[in-house]
Design a protein around this motif. Structure first.
Motif, PDB file in Angstrom:
ATOM      1  N   ALA A  20       1.024  -1.090  -0.803  1.00  0.00           N
ATOM      2  CA  ALA A  20       0.049   0.155   0.229  1.00  0.00           C
ATOM      3  C   ALA A  20       0.719   1.186   0.137  1.00  0.00           C
ATOM      4  CB  ALA A  20      -1.113  -0.130   1.360  1.00  0.00           C
ATOM      5  N   GLN A  21       1.455   1.030   0.827  1.00  0.00           N
ATOM      6  CA  GLN A  21       2.459   2.549   0.793  1.00  0.00           C
ATOM      7  C   GLN A  21       3.296   2.489  -0.291  1.00  0.00           C
ATOM      8  OE1 GLN A  21       2.467   5.450   3.804  1.00  0.00           O
ATOM      9  NE2 GLN A  21       3.140   6.255   1.740  1.00  0.00           N
ATOM     10  N   GLU A  22       3.829   1.948  -0.686  1.00  0.00           N
ATOM     11  CA  GLU A  22       4.945   2.228  -1.999  1.00  0.00           C
ATOM     12  C   GLU A  22       4.392   2.162  -3.078  1.00  0.00           C
ATOM     13  OE1 GLU A  22       8.550  -0.260  -4.150  1.00  0.00           O
ATOM     14  OE2 GLU A  22       7.238  -0.920  -2.743  1.00  0.00           O
ATOM     15  N   LEU A  23       2.831   1.695  -3.047  1.00  0.00           N
ATOM     16  CA  LEU A  23       2.081   1.824  -4.659  1.00  0.00           C
ATOM     17  C   LEU A  23       1.611   3.232  -4.424  1.00  0.00           C
ATOM     18  CD1 LEU A  23       0.704   0.916  -7.213  1.00  0.00           C
ATOM     19  CD2 LEU A  23      -1.136  -0.550  -5.169  1.00  0.00           C
ATOM     20  N   TYR A  24       0.831   4.056  -3.319  1.00  0.00           N
ATOM     21  CA  TYR A  24       0.345   5.241  -3.162  1.00  0.00           C
ATOM     22  C   TYR A  24       1.985   6.281  -3.278  1.00  0.00           C
ATOM     23  CZ  TYR A  24      -1.202   9.877  -1.583  1.00  0.00           C
ATOM     24  OH  TYR A  24      -1.490  11.172  -1.490  1.00  0.00           O
ATOM     25  N   ASP A  25       2.966   5.898  -2.733  1.00  0.00           N
ATOM     26  CA  ASP A  25       4.353   6.527  -3.936  1.00  0.00           C
ATOM     27  C   ASP A  25       4.408   6.869  -5.288  1.00  0.00           C
ATOM     28  OD1 ASP A  25       4.041   7.175  -1.237  1.00  0.00           O
ATOM     29  OD2 ASP A  25       5.896   5.992  -0.214  1.00  0.00           O
ATOM     30  N   VAL A  26       3.949   5.395  -5.567  1.00  0.00           N
ATOM     31  CA  VAL A  26       4.206   5.642  -7.238  1.00  0.00           C
ATOM     32  C   VAL A  26       3.037   6.879  -7.607  1.00  0.00           C
ATOM     33  CG1 VAL A  26       4.494   4.502  -9.118  1.00  0.00           C
ATOM     34  CG2 VAL A  26       5.288   3.663  -6.996  1.00  0.00           C
ATOM     35  N   VAL A  27       1.972   6.094  -7.449  1.00  0.00           N
ATOM     36  CA  VAL A  27       0.497   6.942  -7.946  1.00  0.00           C
ATOM     37  C   VAL A  27       0.992   8.320  -7.441  1.00  0.00           C
ATOM     38  CG1 VAL A  27      -1.077   7.798  -7.593  1.00  0.00           C
ATOM     39  CG2 VAL A  27      -0.822   5.410  -7.630  1.00  0.00           C
ATOM     40  N   ASP A  28       1.059   8.378  -6.432  1.00  0.00           N
ATOM     41  CA  ASP A  28       1.589  10.166  -5.959  1.00  0.00           C
ATOM     42  C   ASP A  28       2.487  11.000  -7.079  1.00  0.00           C
ATOM     43  OD1 ASP A  28       0.304  12.304  -3.967  1.00  0.00           O
ATOM     44  OD2 ASP A  28       2.040  12.862  -3.045  1.00  0.00           O
TER      45      ASP A  28
END
Length: 185
Positions: A20-28
């Motif tokens: 979740a955190q890593e994926l959110y960071d990529v999206v952001d």
């Protein structure tokens, strides 16, 4: 099956809460690039939003109705590819994908799609796969075109994306048209 290694540098990892955190960071980091094509970008405002998406994808796995994987290049998440849902009665499905800007142009998505197609036609014995791409998203359209999908036409104003309608090119590939493990030129 997961993580599934495409080659020495690229793996597909079934989405899980730990992403979740890593994926959110990529999206952001990629909002500006994703926003014209992905209707969920503006509503993805926190790690909790990504966790909710991952929970939905895990429900798909539990009900044998599709799956989504993180695409990892050199150990870091650079995008997502997934099966939207599976129509078992008609042996068909559709694929969706996105890739971080710094990972584009390296053949990563073509290799990921090839692995999915091999699995969907080979292991799941599906007959038809669709990919829908915004007509103006030339990078996304290049993937099904490279892989030998047929363009079936334009679905006009098919999706509401960030305050405007976007038309889609509908591509399809039949199992009889696919040579396992190889992309068409």
């Amino acid at each position: 099956m997961f993580p599934y290694r495409l080659d020495a540098e690229i793996t597909l990892d079934l989405l899980a809460p730990r992403h979740a955190q890593e994926l959110y960071d990529v999206v952001d980091r990629n909002r500006e690039q994703l926003r014209p094509w992905m209707p969920w970008v503006d509503t993805t405002r926190s790690v909790d939003d990504i966790k909710a998406f991952i929970a939905t994808t895990l429900s798909q796995v539990a009900t044998d109705n599709g799956f989504h994987t993180a695409i990892r290049a050199h150990g870091r998440i650079v995008g997502i590819i997934g099966v939207h849902r599976i129509d078992w009665a008609n042996k068909s499905t559709s694929l969706g994908y996105w890739l971080a800007q710094d990972a584009q142009g390296k053949g990563i998505m073509t290799r990921a799609c090839t692995a999915y197609i091999d699995y969907l036609f080979g292991e799941l014995q599906l007959h038809r796969i669709e990919i829908h791409c915004a007509t103006e998203n030339l990078r996304s359209r290049a993937i099904p075109e490279r892989l030998g999908f047929a363009s079936e036409g334009i679905a006009r104003d098919a999706e509401w994306v960030n305050d405007r309608f976007v038309s889609h090119v509908v591509y399809s590939l039949l199992s009889s048209e696919w040579r396992r493990g190889s992309a068409s030129s």
